[in-house]
Design an enzyme around this catalytic site. Structure first.
Site, PDB file in Angstrom:
ATOM      1  N   CYS A 209       9.679  20.301  30.172  1.00 50.21           N
ATOM      2  CA  CYS A 209      10.879  20.074  30.980  1.00 50.21           C
ATOM      3  C   CYS A 209      12.139  19.914  30.272  1.00 50.21           C
ATOM      4  O   CYS A 209      13.041  19.735  30.986  1.00 50.21           O
ATOM      5  CB  CYS A 209      10.364  18.617  31.706  1.00 50.21           C
TER       6      CYS A 209
ATOM      7  N   GLY B 274      10.595  14.546  40.924  1.00 49.75           N
ATOM      8  CA  GLY B 274      10.668  13.142  40.099  1.00 49.75           C
ATOM      9  C   GLY B 274      11.960  12.996  39.400  1.00 49.75           C
ATOM     10  O   GLY B 274      12.323  11.817  39.482  1.00 49.75           O
ATOM     11  N   THR B 275      12.716  13.724  39.182  1.00 43.53           N
ATOM     12  CA  THR B 275      14.080  13.441  38.591  1.00 43.53           C
ATOM     13  C   THR B 275      14.982  12.740  39.270  1.00 43.53           C
ATOM     14  O   THR B 275      15.388  11.823  39.286  1.00 43.53           O
ATOM     15  CB  THR B 275      14.676  14.576  38.086  1.00 43.53           C
TER      16      THR B 275
ATOM     17  N   HIS C 279       4.862  18.598  42.047  1.00 46.71           N
ATOM     18  CA  HIS C 279       4.124  19.611  41.270  1.00 46.71           C
ATOM     19  C   HIS C 279       3.402  19.439  40.234  1.00 46.71           C
ATOM     20  O   HIS C 279       3.019  20.170  39.400  1.00 46.71           O
ATOM     21  CB  HIS C 279       5.736  20.751  40.904  1.00 46.71           C
TER      22      HIS C 279
END
Ligand code: PLP
Length: 387
Positions: A329, A73-74, A205
């Site tokens: 996170c 996603g990053t 994930h």
């Protein structure tokens, strides 16, 4: 007797579904060809990717060409924000985001600032939600991009993305709208086209697939600079040999999640409401943000008066319950949560907050056990806390 394992940290990551692991194993063993190779093994891998792209595109009712696989996603956030804003920079150097975004977005904004962009950070209210009127007022002729998260990873607040999309397009039709949907994909309604979304990030994930894979939806109309330079894979928009097993696993996980989304989400909302009801029966417990259907179904942020987050986290861990303090996170940078501060949580509770995050696999029994442990543990921890 083996220790119970109660996993309530699904916003940090989710367990991989057995059928997803089996599919990844099958692809890993049988489809090891490079998808760019011209022989039959390469074609097998390229077929796996094509099918995965079709599956993912179906979940968003978009075109296959609008899905770009990434490593997480990053990366999708970085590509959307830096890629699209720098490409559009001739039209302007102003971008807008909110105060409570994930570091993947906030750090991308900082990178833009170093390239001469001006960033407007919208404040949030006590429920960790922006005001769409404020967003509308912040849009200027030189605003090239707005980036908002759909679901906040720490407190589960839901941003009014459809309303924001309409406001952005009516204020400046050329302004691109990026949505970080990492915590929302498979949980919240998502139709990029009808919601005015041009770019959208998701991560494998968080949906019971593996780490190392994610995707960016980018409308065919959007132009962006690529960040990964190399062999020109994925039509030159993201170079690098694709993670074939990861992509296959993510597509299967997405397909499974969408096929039972309505029931799963309804069950999670019911469990969330039940769990919060039980939490509020305990002394000195406060819930941060909204917790009805106007919040995400899987995230609960609770503050425990007089107890430090890390102390409670360790006590729960000793009983087999995995939770997170603030946001896992960004747990590499322990400190006070920017989200909790921005939404005006009392300073005495900032370092006393725990995030419980569920998945479709969470059961009432697991929540009952958690409440039982909290009921026994909180008075003991409070007795040993120095005033
Ligand atoms: N955006 C949000 C809202 C998140 O919650 C996360 C991870 O927790 C990310 C982005 C980053 O995703 P990834 O871990 O796949 O890089």
């Amino acid at each position: 007797m083996s220790q119970k394992l109660i996993y309530l940290d699904n916003s940090a990551t989710t367990p991989v579904l057995p059928e997803v692991a089996d599919e990844m194993d099958r692809v890993l063993r049988n489809c090891f060809g490079n998808p760019s190779s011209m022989h039959h093994l390469g074609m097998d891998s390229s077929k796996v990717i094509k099918e995965a792209r079709q599956t993912v595109a179906k979940t968003l009712k978009c075109r296959e060409s609008e899905i770009i696989f990434t490593s997480c996603g990053t990366e999708a956030d970085n590509l959307a924000i830096i890629g699209a804003a720098t490409r559009a920079s001739r039209a302007g150097k102003h971008v807008i985001t909110s105060d409570i975004e994930h570091p993947a977005v906030l750090e991308s904004m900082k990178a833009l600032e170093t390239c001469g962009f001006e960033v407007t950070y919208l404040p949030v209210n006590n429920d960790a939600v922006i005001d769409v009127e404020e967003l509308k007022a912040a849009i200027r002729p030189d605003t090239v991009l707005v980036s908002l998260m759909y679901v906040n990873n720490e407190v589960g607040s839901v941003m009014p993305v459809a309303e924001a999309g309409r406001a952005i397009k009516s204020a400046n039709p050329n302004t691109l709208f990026h949505v970080d949907a990492v915590q929302a994909y498979t949980k919240m309604p998502l139709r990029p086209q009808s919601m005015g979304i041009d770019l959208l990030s998701a991560s494998g994930h968080k949906i019971h697939a593996s780490k190392g894979v994610g995707f960016l939806y980018a409308s065919d109309k959007v132009k962006f600079n690529t960040l990964m330079l190399g062999g020109g894979q994925q039509s030159g928009r993201r170079s690098g040999t694709e993670n074939v097993p990861g992509i296959a696993g993510m597509a299967l996980a997405a397909d499974k999640a969408f096929s039972s989304m309505e029931e799963d989400v309804a069950r999670m909302y019911a469990l969330k409401s039940y769990f919060i009801g039980e939490l509020l029966k305990l002394d000195g417990v406060y819930i941060n943000g909204r917790y009805g259907r106007d919040s995400a179904p899987h995230i609960i942020s609770a503050s425990f008066e007089g107890i430090r987050s890390q102390v409670l986290l360790n006590a729960l861990d000793a009983k087999g319950i995995c939770v997170s303090s603030g946001s896992a996170c960004s747990a590499n940078h322990p400190g006070i949560s920017r989200t909790l501060k921005s939404m005006g949580v009392k300073s005495a509770l900032l370092d006393s907050t725990i995030r419980f995050s569920m998945s479709a696999l969470t059961t009432k029994e697991e929540l009952d056990y958690t409440i039982e442990v909290l009921n026994d543990t909180l008075p003991v921890l409070r007795r040993f806390t120095r005033k």
